[in-house]
Scaffold this motif. Structure first.
Motif, PDB file in Angstrom:
ATOM      1  N   ALA A 158      67.748  19.215  -0.283  1.00  0.00           N
ATOM      2  CA  ALA A 158      68.109  19.368  -1.682  1.00  0.00           C
ATOM      3  C   ALA A 158      69.281  20.324  -1.848  1.00  0.00           C
ATOM      4  O   ALA A 158      69.381  21.321  -1.148  1.00  0.00           O
ATOM      5  N   ASN A 159      70.181  19.996  -2.795  1.00  0.00           N
ATOM      6  CA  ASN A 159      71.281  20.904  -3.113  1.00  0.00           C
ATOM      7  C   ASN A 159      71.808  20.622  -4.513  1.00  0.00           C
ATOM      8  O   ASN A 159      71.577  19.558  -5.070  1.00  0.00           O
ATOM      9  N   PHE A 160      72.503  21.618  -5.048  1.00  0.00           N
ATOM     10  CA  PHE A 160      73.133  21.528  -6.366  1.00  0.00           C
ATOM     11  C   PHE A 160      74.546  22.062  -6.188  1.00  0.00           C
ATOM     12  O   PHE A 160      74.729  23.213  -5.799  1.00  0.00           O
ATOM     13  N   ARG A 161      75.544  21.211  -6.450  1.00  0.00           N
ATOM     14  CA  ARG A 161      76.933  21.587  -6.212  1.00  0.00           C
ATOM     15  C   ARG A 161      77.775  21.322  -7.454  1.00  0.00           C
ATOM     16  O   ARG A 161      77.641  20.288  -8.101  1.00  0.00           O
ATOM     17  N   ILE A 162      78.651  22.259  -7.742  1.00  0.00           N
ATOM     18  CA  ILE A 162      79.622  22.093  -8.819  1.00  0.00           C
ATOM     19  C   ILE A 162      80.981  22.522  -8.284  1.00  0.00           C
ATOM     20  O   ILE A 162      81.119  23.618  -7.737  1.00  0.00           O
TER      21      ILE A 162
END
Length: 167
Positions: A158-162
């Motif tokens: 899982a990851n969250f990238r901006i």
């Protein structure tokens, strides 16, 4: 402007030194992960928590606002991506959201139809949006299994990238 620094450039020749200051730009980018799994309640939109900063170029991950919230430093076009790995025992329908609390409404949504009676599924949602400076972004999930579901966050799936793409 946020994202700029003022490095000094010096040229030395003989006994003279010329010094100039110029603006350099650090591209806003954040890459978050989690070292713990997360339980998701049935029929409740839940903000996904992120407690590991793989990269955070401009302190965009706002811990004081909650571990799932990211605040963009400058206005512009951003690529936003959230990936999770969900494990459930039961027939489940899952929706993954990328939301903004400073601009109410869903920026992107992906719904998955029910799977097999026992399954695990990877879900990735990516969108490109124009965001205002200081706008907050978060990734949320809702599932309808009839009971709690588990996000397998700790295994690196899982990851969250901006990432800032430009003005």
């Amino acid at each position: 402007e946020a994202g700029t620094t003022s490095p000094v450039f010096e040229i030395t020749g003989g006994t003279s030194t010329i010094t100039a200051t110029y603006a350099a730009f650090t591209q806003p980018f954040v890459d978050l992960a989690s070292s713990v799994n997360q339980s998701i309640k049935n029929a409740t939109i839940t903000t996904i928590g992120w407690n590991v900063e793989t990269s955070d170029a401009q302190n965009m991950h706002n811990e004081s606002a909650g571990s799932g919230v990211v605040q963009v430093p400058i206005s512009g076009i951003y690529m936003i991506s959230c990936s999770i790995f969900e494990t459930n025992a039961g027939d489940v329908s899952t929706s993954l959201y990328i939301n903004s609390s400073s601009s109410p409404g869903v920026l992107a949504r992906q719904g998955l139809k029910p799977g097999a009676s026992s399954h695990a599924q990877a879900i990735t949602l990516t969108t490109v949006k124009r965001l205002a400076a200081q706008q907050t972004i978060y990734c949320a999930i809702q599932q309808s299994s009839g009971g709690d579901a588990n996000l397998a966050m700790a295994g690196g799936e899982a990851n969250f990238r901006i990432m800032f793409l430009g003005k």
